[in-house]
Design a protein around this motif. Structure first.
Motif, PDB file in Angstrom:
ATOM      1  N   THR A  76       0.838  -1.206   0.000  1.00 44.94           N
ATOM      2  CA  THR A  76       0.000   0.000   0.000  1.00 44.94           C
ATOM      3  C   THR A  76       0.873   1.257   0.000  1.00 44.94           C
ATOM      4  OG1 THR A  76      -1.763  -1.173   1.142  1.00 44.94           O
ATOM      5  CG2 THR A  76      -1.817   1.223   1.258  1.00 44.94           C
ATOM      6  N   THR A  95      -4.416  -3.689   4.673  1.00 43.25           N
ATOM      7  CA  THR A  95      -5.468  -3.595   3.648  1.00 43.25           C
ATOM      8  C   THR A  95      -6.499  -4.708   3.821  1.00 43.25           C
ATOM      9  OG1 THR A  95      -3.889  -2.636   2.102  1.00 43.25           O
ATOM     10  CG2 THR A  95      -5.867  -3.609   1.140  1.00 43.25           C
ATOM     11  N   ASP A 118      -4.134  -3.081  -5.314  1.00 36.29           N
ATOM     12  CA  ASP A 118      -3.393  -3.285  -4.061  1.00 36.29           C
ATOM     13  C   ASP A 118      -4.091  -4.394  -3.285  1.00 36.29           C
ATOM     14  OD1 ASP A 118      -1.932  -2.982  -1.730  1.00 36.29           O
ATOM     15  OD2 ASP A 118      -3.130  -1.264  -1.039  1.00 36.29           O
TER      16      ASP A 118
HETATM   17 MG    MG Z   1      -1.833  -2.878   2.249  1.00 39.43          MG
END
Ligand code: MG
Ligand code: GTP
Length: 255
Positions: A76, A95, A118
């Protein structure tokens, strides 16, 4: 970007893609919600773009790039560094599922849009991310140079890639966090050796300082653009050579 607070644990997630939307630059409506796989489209032909008028999100050609690797390696942060030129310092927020950002690059006079996905490195999201591999034109495999387990797990990520991605997907290996020289646990030579073994282009990066971040994405964009052209007028782009030539070592940039 969809992120969820999780305590930082190193190497906690050993491992066991999508029609590009019309060039609107939008992100998922509900951040953090894994989107259903958009109408699947083979990764072969790139998506033709909207006419390039030189501004905003207009582009000539678009590709999907996916970031994969263990939780905490910096996927990220790498994306945020590339997209916004900033570093997400502070508490690690893992994430959830999958998210994406778009960026349009000017590659030798052509506007190339990268839709960069991502993925969550955590094991529990693996089934969500598997569904996205097949539409990826390129995969960036990340490990953390301060975390040996994340490096050892690259082989498992490669196995995933072979299982779920298209056979002609463009791959690149990135060893992130080279700014943390004191904590380094994986030597540069070990990254190079692994990359050579699998025939992958390789660079060490830092989302914190920005070292080689733009270069990694630009190299991918150049390679994909070249592949998409039926009869390229320019000399053939050589990804390995470009990355070797342009990549900077961590030691070069310590202030
Ligand atoms: Mg991440
Ligand atoms: N020193 C340093 N820290 C970094 C770098 N990149 C990321 N970090 C830190 O590493 C932690 C994890 O970064 P993330 O980008 O959230 O990791 P991730 O790979 O997206 O993790 P998941 O979303 O769980 O898969 C955060 O605390 C970041 O600040 C880097 O280049 N250098």
């Amino acid at each position: 970007m969809s992120r969820k607070k999780t305590p930082k644990t190193k190497g906690a997630s050993a491992p066991a893609a999508s029609a590009l939307s019309a060039a609107n630059g939008s992100r998922p409506a509900r951040p953090g919600t894994a989107r259903p796989v958009p109408q699947a489209r083979p990764n072969g032909p790139p998506q033709p773009g909207r006419p390039s008028l030189g501004g905003g999100d207009f582009y000539d050609v678009a590709f999907k790039v996916m970031l994969v690797g263990d939780s905490g390696v910096g996927k990220t942060c790498l994306l945020v560094r590339f997209k916004d030129g900033a570093f997400l310092a502070g508490t690690f927020i893992s994430t959830v599922g999958i998210d994406f950002r778009n960026k349009v690059l000017d590659v030798d006079g052509m506007k190339v849009k990268l839709q960069i996905w991502d993925t969550a490195g955590q094991e529990r999201f693996r089934s969500v991310t598997h569904a996205y591999y097949r539409d990826a034109h390129a995969l960036l495999l990340l490990y953390d140079v301060t975390n040996k387990a994340s490096f050892d797990n690259i082989q498992a990520w490669l196995t995933e890639t072979q299982e779920y991605a298209q056979h002609d997907v463009v791959l690149m290996l990135l060893g992130n966090k080279v700014d943390s020289a004191q904590e380094r646990a994986v030597k540069r030579e070990d990254g190079e050796k692994l990359a050579k073994e699998y025939g992958l282009p390789f660079m060490e990066t830092s989302a914190k300082t920005g070292l080689n971040v733009d270069l990694a994405f630009t190299a991918i964009a150049k390679e994909l653009k070249q592949r998409s052209m039926k009869a390229p007028s320019e000399p053939r782009f050589r990804l390995h050579d470009y990355v070797k030539r342009e990549g900077r070592s961590a030691s070069c940039c310590i202030p």
